[in-house]
Design an enzyme around this catalytic site. Sequence first.
Site, PDB file in Angstrom:
ATOM      1  N   LYS A 226      -8.769   5.938 -19.686  1.00  0.00           N
ATOM      2  CA  LYS A 226      -9.054   6.428 -21.020  1.00  0.00           C
ATOM      3  C   LYS A 226      -7.791   6.398 -21.889  1.00  0.00           C
ATOM      4  CE  LYS A 226     -12.964   6.916 -18.982  1.00  0.00           C
ATOM      5  NZ  LYS A 226     -13.447   8.141 -18.389  1.00  0.00           N
TER       6      LYS A 226
ATOM      7  N   TYR B 119     -17.800  15.708 -16.129  1.00  0.00           N
ATOM      8  CA  TYR B 119     -18.007  14.265 -16.177  1.00  0.00           C
ATOM      9  C   TYR B 119     -19.094  13.867 -15.165  1.00  0.00           C
ATOM     10  CZ  TYR B 119     -17.097   9.313 -15.685  1.00  0.00           C
ATOM     11  OH  TYR B 119     -17.240   7.960 -15.627  1.00  0.00           O
TER      12      TYR B 119
ATOM     13  N   ARG C 120       0.845  -1.202   0.000  1.00  0.00           N
ATOM     14  CA  ARG C 120       0.000   0.000   0.000  1.00  0.00           C
ATOM     15  C   ARG C 120       0.875   1.245   0.000  1.00  0.00           C
ATOM     16  NH1 ARG C 120      -1.686   1.391   4.524  1.00  0.00           N
ATOM     17  NH2 ARG C 120      -2.435  -0.644   5.215  1.00  0.00           N
TER      18      ARG C 120
HETATM   19  C1  LIG Z   1     -13.941   8.432 -17.166  1.00  0.00           C
HETATM   20  C2  LIG Z   1     -13.702   9.764 -16.580  1.00  0.00           C
HETATM   21  C3  LIG Z   1     -13.524   9.922 -15.206  1.00  0.00           C
HETATM   22  C4  LIG Z   1     -13.647   8.770 -14.236  1.00  0.00           C
HETATM   23  O1  LIG Z   1     -12.679   7.802 -14.450  1.00  0.00           O
HETATM   24  P1  LIG Z   1     -12.874   6.260 -14.009  1.00  0.00           P
HETATM   25  O2  LIG Z   1     -11.566   5.676 -14.364  1.00  0.00           O
HETATM   26  O3  LIG Z   1     -14.021   5.737 -14.802  1.00  0.00           O
HETATM   27  O4  LIG Z   1     -13.170   6.246 -12.557  1.00  0.00           O
HETATM   28  C5  LIG Z   1     -13.268  11.188 -14.737  1.00  0.00           C
HETATM   29  N1  LIG Z   1     -13.177  12.243 -15.563  1.00  0.00           N
HETATM   30  C6  LIG Z   1     -13.344  12.131 -16.894  1.00  0.00           C
HETATM   31  C7  LIG Z   1     -13.228  13.331 -17.755  1.00  0.00           C
HETATM   32  C8  LIG Z   1     -13.605  10.886 -17.454  1.00  0.00           C
HETATM   33  O5  LIG Z   1     -13.776  10.785 -18.771  1.00  0.00           O
END
Ligand SMILES: *Cc1c(COP(=O)(O)O)cnc(C)c1O
Length: 383
Positions: A199, A102, A50
Amino acid sequence: MMTKKYADATILVHQGRDRDPATGASAIPIYQASTYHHTDGVPGEYDYSRCGNPSRDQVEEAIALLEGGVRGFACASGMAAIGSALSLLKAGDHLIAPEDLYGGSYRYLTQILPTQGIEVTFVNTAELAQIKAALRSNTRGIFLETPSNPLFNITDLRAVAALAREHKLLTFLDNTFMTPLLQHTLDLGIDVAIHSATKFLGGHSDLLAGLVTTADEGLARQLKTFQNSFGAVLGPFDCFLLARGIKTLKLRLEAGQRNAGLLAERLAEHPAVSRVYYPGLADFPGRERHLSQACGAGAVLSFELRDATRVKPLLARVQLPIIAPSLGGVETILTHCWSMSHAAMPADLKTRLGIGPGLLRISAGIEDVEDLWEDLAAGLAAD
Ligand SMILES: *Cc1c(COP(=O)(O)O)cnc(C)c1O
């Protein structure tokens, strides 16, 4: 960590560490271990996973190098990264945030932060005057997303950072859409950079991950304490996948951006489409401001159908895009914002902001763009 300042393309491939110091292996192994032997009862460089893990160190160093931070933090998801960054606020503080952001962040800011005694005011952060008008004596931070999701409102990052410095406020930027390659958060004066590495950074729609970094030693210490105390760290296997994804970010993003540009131009001329939101389009209102702080328009765009009843047939007909709430993968991803990415936002708010039931978002993948267009055009064709 690397000592020489390399260009982004080089950092992406070599990152802070690019081979296993123990064996010379070409990739940092998946250190799938929860704890570490304390020789003679004395802890070595690592004592418990951790607190630190070599697989995690790799991606934490990578994000710090890419954004120009002093240290990075890898979290279990983008939302965990946002929650970690916002742990810098405390009960009694007030936060200013964009009204179109988001959907998951909207949920966190409206349902979780208030229960921790942190008040949030939502404004159009593209209008500096609205941020100024929302300032209170207990305002402690400004949370930003630019381009905003899904309407591509562009916030002037340098101007907000200057205002924040004047009022001793912390600034946070969710830089997921641009990645550190197109928009250098910390160089623009923002205190904390946040990424959903699920992403573009991961890039293959096969993991959830979040990254945070800052150029401020004091903030980094606080974030480290939070990470170790809260424990929402990224596991070693996901760190490996993320490090692997980061290596090809430049190639993927450039290919996706090229495809997005072409799709945006063709969509803008399509009779079924009333509006395209993409800063790469010559007549896009926020284009100049966006290109003053980012070196590309990115690989994501939104478009509005003239007739929202044609969303359903489109989603039924298209063959290539995965229809899902995500972005940044090698495959094209088509999102119906109303029901997917922004499902957590109340309908009346979506309507007021302009996130209508006819709005769709495309994250352009790296497929052949003519194949993509043919598929999309067939989906858009009238019966
Ligand atoms: C997908 C996304 C998030 C959240 O990310 P996760 O990995 O799904 O928790 C936050 N901000 C933006 C702009 C996103 O596209």
